[in-house]
Structure formats: structure tokens, C-alpha cells
Scaffold this active site. Sequence first.
Site, short mmCIF file in Angstrom:
data_model
loop_
_atom_site.label_atom_id
_atom_site.label_comp_id
_atom_site.label_asym_id
_atom_site.label_seq_id
_atom_site.Cartn_x
_atom_site.Cartn_y
_atom_site.Cartn_z
N ARG A 622 12.65 23.49 35.01
CA ARG A 622 13.02 22.29 34.26
C ARG A 622 12.34 21.07 34.86
O ARG A 622 12.35 20.89 36.08
CB ARG A 622 14.54 22.11 34.28
CG ARG A 622 15.00 20.76 33.74
CD ARG A 622 16.50 20.68 33.66
NE ARG A 622 17.00 21.45 32.53
CZ ARG A 622 18.21 22.01 32.47
NH1 ARG A 622 19.03 21.92 33.50
NH2 ARG A 622 18.58 22.67 31.40
N LYS A 627 8.06 11.79 33.09
CA LYS A 627 7.18 10.68 33.43
C LYS A 627 6.81 10.72 34.92
O LYS A 627 5.63 10.65 35.29
CB LYS A 627 7.88 9.36 33.10
CG LYS A 627 6.95 8.22 32.88
CD LYS A 627 7.70 7.07 32.20
CE LYS A 627 6.69 6.02 31.76
NZ LYS A 627 7.34 5.00 30.95
N GLN A 632 3.24 12.72 39.51
CA GLN A 632 3.01 13.59 40.65
C GLN A 632 1.82 14.52 40.40
O GLN A 632 0.98 14.72 41.27
CB GLN A 632 4.26 14.43 40.95
CG GLN A 632 5.34 13.64 41.64
CD GLN A 632 4.86 13.10 42.95
OE1 GLN A 632 4.55 13.84 43.87
NE2 GLN A 632 4.72 11.80 43.04
N LYS A 695 12.11 23.37 39.53
CA LYS A 695 11.33 23.83 40.69
C LYS A 695 10.44 22.68 41.15
O LYS A 695 10.49 21.58 40.61
CB LYS A 695 10.52 25.08 40.33
CG LYS A 695 11.42 26.30 40.08
CD LYS A 695 10.69 27.63 40.11
CE LYS A 695 9.95 27.93 38.86
NZ LYS A 695 9.69 29.39 38.69
N GLY A 696 9.64 22.94 42.15
CA GLY A 696 8.78 21.88 42.68
C GLY A 696 7.58 21.65 41.80
O GLY A 696 7.08 22.57 41.15
N GLU A 699 3.34 19.20 44.37
CA GLU A 699 2.11 19.67 45.02
C GLU A 699 1.35 20.65 44.15
O GLU A 699 0.21 21.01 44.46
CB GLU A 699 2.43 20.27 46.37
CG GLU A 699 2.92 19.20 47.35
CD GLU A 699 3.29 19.74 48.70
OE1 GLU A 699 3.67 20.92 48.78
OE2 GLU A 699 3.22 18.98 49.68
MO1 MOS Z 1 4.26 18.29 52.65
S1 MOS Z 1 2.33 18.29 53.20
O1 MOS Z 1 4.85 16.79 53.18
O2 MOS Z 1 4.65 17.96 51.11
#
Ligand code: MOS
Length: 739
Positions: A622, A627, A632, A695-696, A699
Amino acid sequence: MKFDTPAGQNHIDQLKVVGRPTDRIDGKYKTTGTAPYAYERHDVAPNAAYGFVLGAGIAKGRVRWIDTAAAKRAPGVLAIVTTLEHPRMERGMMNAAYLFGGDQVQHYHQAIAVVVAETFEQARAAAFLVKVDYASEPGKFDLAAEAKGAPPVPGDSGEGSGGNGEERVGDFEGAFAQAPVRFDETYSTADESHAMMEPHATIAAWDGDKVTLWTSNQMIAWGHGSLAKILGVPKENVRLDSPYVGGGFGGKLFVRADAVLAALAAKAAKRPVKVALTRPLIMNNTTHRPATIQRVRIGATRDGTITSIAHESTSGNLPDGSPETAVSQTKLLYAGANRLTAMKLAHLDLPEGNAMRAPGEAPGLMVLEVAMDELAEKLGMDPVEFRIRNDTQVDPQDPKRSFSHRDLVGCLRLGAERFGWSKRNPKPGQVRDGQWLVGVGMAAAFRNNMVLKSGARVRLDQAGTVTVETDMTDIGTGSYTIIAQTAAEMMGVTIDKVVVRLGDSAFPVSSGSGGQFGANSSTSGVYAACVKLRDAVAQRLGINSADAVFADGQVRSGNRAVPLGDAAAGGALTAEDTIEFGDISKSQQQSTFGVHFVEVGVDAYTGETRVRRMLAVCAAGRILNPKSARSQVIGGMVMGTGAALMEELAVDTKRGFFANHDLAGYEVPVHADIPHQEVIFLDEVDPMSSPMKAKGVGELGICGVGAAVANAIYNATGIRVRDYPITLDKLLDRMPDAA
Ligand code: MOS
């Protein structure tokens, strides 16, 4: 609250506030200069003196003596603290190098002194009057020279990637030898600097034996514990406050010299002291993403089925440092019965290598996803189809374990359609647009999802305002906003009725920010606290908690409807809880998936690469705020473009330091380098991950994007560069005839 069974229907599923594209609460403060960063906390310490840090001028050896006599006489100087006055101080969480104390120099620009003066200029001028004598020792600074014989060692990024030094499934060598199509290439990635906008900075003030640090840090509880340990002060006498962080990218996961030296300097000067690391110091005094040398071997049948895959990475670090976990994704991304992954570590005396945004996956996918492109071409297959052919719904190392949810194929198909992939000319160097050779490339994105225990306190007052307190940080990610959205959803109020207070070690311990675990973990902690607050409200109002409906600023039960704030008429109601993730997070593999498509133009005459178009499709559970999540992802795409095209700390292999130690020499993409970016999120939930079903994503955006850029450059020019970044000098003498 224990989270140990999959999330069922819950209050978040209403999606009245959560899941909506909401402007960042802190946006107006950031854009009007009214969000004070650590160095600007004039309110808390109006009389702060300035500390200027002096870094070692050698890479390895010993400080023989430090002469501060001339510096002490300089105008405005209040105190000087040198490393020789302190025994080597303890290290904090994740620190490989020592931050201060003792005569040993482990790396260039390790802090050896701090000079305190009335003004920054006075402190800087005096610092240059400090005389230092060193006993220098030879060191190892060249990864390529040290890579041979580097042993496999286990490692853990602390952010969801890592493992044993070597991991094997089946018989890689045997299967590879018999594979009808074989691929074997070696690549390298560069040392990179986090290059966050806000430097590492701290104001420290002592009150008797208690110290407060207004600092810039991603992980308050780690920093709190670490500073207590380093300074030798009981934890209850240390307070950290970090409400705004101007970027961290992993460089502020842990305590750095600014915090330690501000505390020591404030004690010596008997006054609050502020210390910021200057940009030149940041490059060599703090941490960086380590360079890697990576070998990928893949064996396949002629129809493109992978039968064997090996990924080995060698990186360097200080003796107590860890390997870059660059092979982690290769354990999970594609099927194949025979597998080998290895992380090797060479001892180097360069500054400490440590976590930088998507540590492991970012450099690992830079290589793996170029290798996949190369093999697809060798097989005569479309790169998208090649990846779909080798998708897996189970952990290839442990087929009994399934993914909690995996829709890489959905990302690949939707991305290909939206980007217009079918129009690509698979033969490289064919498309011209004036002076530009034009090409398109793609790569898969992958990163593990991680959850960490996270706590929060929520308070309801008579006005119906809900205040959330947690030591969670907002490192430019949108934490304030998604936490407010979560509390608003849970308590049935609008977001303007929620006040969020972050980053103070006096607040309940949260997950902190890192490893793309922050959003999902910290909002789950707020969810847990709000469940308790709802119970308290119902009890106070004398209604059955199960019957209570929290909506439109009211609590309803049967025919009764009262303003939420009425529950606090007899005094504010407070609830606190911590979400704890049981074995559920281990029972299935939780990962996030995506794909990047990139179009580049390469100048046929100069070899300059310009990115023309970027598209990411992400499958990450989800999306709490489309935005801020988009911000990110596009930020990650920018950073990955930097890794592909320009970011490289240049190692002086003789003297052992990074020579390009400022933002003129260490180039990062600017607005003019980045075209319009598009991001699509698949509409999905992952009930295995948390009550938020999120989830993340913070990154995922950097993962694989660099490879998509490199693959696009190949498609444009027919030149395969395997040493990153792809600066124009690596293309120029191989460019096709321009005429
Ligand atoms: Mo980690 S490299 O702080 O997301």
C-alpha cells in the site's frame, strides 16, 4: 501490539486520509526557511560558540604532537580540544572507525582537534594555526590491487541485505560448464558520497552533568545510546533532538564527529558549541558507499531459462568494517537451480565504507541488471521477456519459502506498455536525432522490505486535537505527513487536527529512518498507539469500543454522537504503544519490486549523455501517500542516475584520500540533468507486512535505475561500459563515426 498474524480488515482500510496524495506538512516550513536545521537552532542556544574541526593530514599512522600555542592566542578563541588529551573514545552503533581520542590515525581527515571561538571565522582561522606532527605509516588504498585474495566474509547492511561470505545452492560450476549459453563479465562501481544538502551538524549544551544535543540524525535511539557510551554519561543524562534533517541517505544513521566534538567542545568552553562538518571534511571524515569489483556469470538454455547464476563482489574497508552487500538481490531476483553468491572484503585504509541509500542493492543491481541485458542480447531475446521468463514466486535458495507478494511481472508488463518499449530498435546505434544517438534501456528494481519495532504516544485534548510523539525522524521523506495521515485515519479527524512531534529522544523509541523501513514501521507504531487511544476514548465515554465509530471528528455509537474532544473533557487522554513484529516477517520473503525504463541521448561528437525520459513502475504494498512516495522514488532515480553517469570519489591511491572533496569536484545531478520523471505504483496491499499493509519505497527508486541508464547508453551507441560511472571519456574513443 504484537503483529504476528496477517492483517485483516482494519481502520486504515477506509482510506479517507491514508493513501491520498497529501502535501507535506513540513513543506511550507522547508520552503520558507522556517524549519530550523541543527546548526540554525538559535532559539535553544542563542549564545553558542563555534567549533571548527581539524582532520588528520595523513591516512595512516600516529599523531606525534599537536602544538596549539599560536591558535590559543588567536582572536576570539575560547578552547581547543585535541585528540591527544583523550584516550581513544568508544565507538557507537555501526561505527567502524573511531571518531576521536588517542594518537592513532586510521584514515585521512579523522578528527584530531576542535577549535572553539566566538565566531566561525575566528575558529577556522585559529584552526589553521594548530601545528601537528605525524609519524606516517604506509597504507593500502587501491581496491583493484588488494582485491586478489580478499577472503569471503559475512556481512549485513543493517537494512535488509546481507548474508554469509559465500552461499551456494546446487552445483554452480557444473551447471555453468554445461550451459548452452554462457555469460561471464567483470564490472566495477565507484566510491560514492552521500552528498546530502545539510552537513552533519550539532549544537551541544551542558547543564551540570546533563547534555543536550540538537543534531541531524536518522536514528535517535541509536544516537542516544551511542553518545551516552562515547561520552561516558548515563543515558538519562543525554538528550538528542533532531526534528528536521536535511537529508541523510545513510550517512546520518549513526553518530559522527560533529556530535562528539560539539559535546567535548561545549564542556571545555563552558558554553553551548555548534559544530558543522565542512563539505571537504564530510567526504573523508564521514562514511561513503564503498567501491566494488563484481563478477557475474550466468548460464542459460537457448530458450533463455537460467540454469546457473553466480555473483561475486569484492569491496574494501577498514579492518573493523563490513563488505558491501552487493550480491544480496541476486539470491532472490531470478530463478535458477544452481547458484553462487559471495562477498569478499579487502582491507583498505581509506575512510570508512558504510551504508548509503540501498546499500548492497544499489551497486549490486547496477551490475546484475547490465549483465542481464548483455545476456538477453546474446540469447537474441527481448530484455523484458528474458526477465519474465526467469521470474520466481518462491525464494530460489529455499523454494519452500514464498514471497509474501511479488508482482515483478506486473511491473515489467505495465512499464513496457507505458514506455512504448515495443518501438525500441534492439540493434544498437541505429537511432539518430540530430547530433544525438538515441537509445532506450530497462532494468528491474528490487529491494527487501524490512520492519522494525516502533513506538509512539498519542494524546487527545478537549479541542479534539490529536498529538503524536515519537522519536521517528523526517529526513526529507514525509514522515510528519504520513504519521499525521495515520493518526487522522484512526481517530476519524482531518489531518489539520493532528500535531506530529518527531526526533526527540524523550519520545517513545521508533524504528528511525533507514533501509526503507521507516514509513511502514513508524506508522504501524502510531496505528498501535491509536488503537489504545480509541479504547480509552470509548471507555471514557462509556461506550463499547467495538461499537464506536470514529468519523468526522465525532465518536458515534448507536444514535449517540459526541465530538471526539468531549472524551478529553475531564483531562487529556494519552495512550502509548509499540508495534512489535513477530516471526511473521520471517515466515515469507518480503520484498519490493519495480522496473525502470530510461531513454538517453548520447552526443555523437562529444560522448556526453543526457537522460531524456524516465519511467519507474513500483510494486511496494500500500502506498501511504502517493505524493511523498513519488518524491522518494524520483529522488532515488536521480541518485541512481548520478551513480551511472557522474558520481565518483576519486581515490588518491598514493596518499590515501578522496581528492574531489567538494560539490564542484564530486558531481551530482542537478535539475538540468534530469528530465520529467514518471512513477506508477501498482495498486496492491501486503497484509503480511504490517497493519498498514505497506512496504518500503524510499530506496526502491535507486535500485536498478543506473543499469537502465547504462543499458540505454548501449542501445544508443553500441558501446558497453562496465566500469561506472559512464563518464564521456569512457565512450569517446569508441564512438561510432559521427559523420
Ligand atoms: Mo539507509 S542507507 O539510511 O536508508
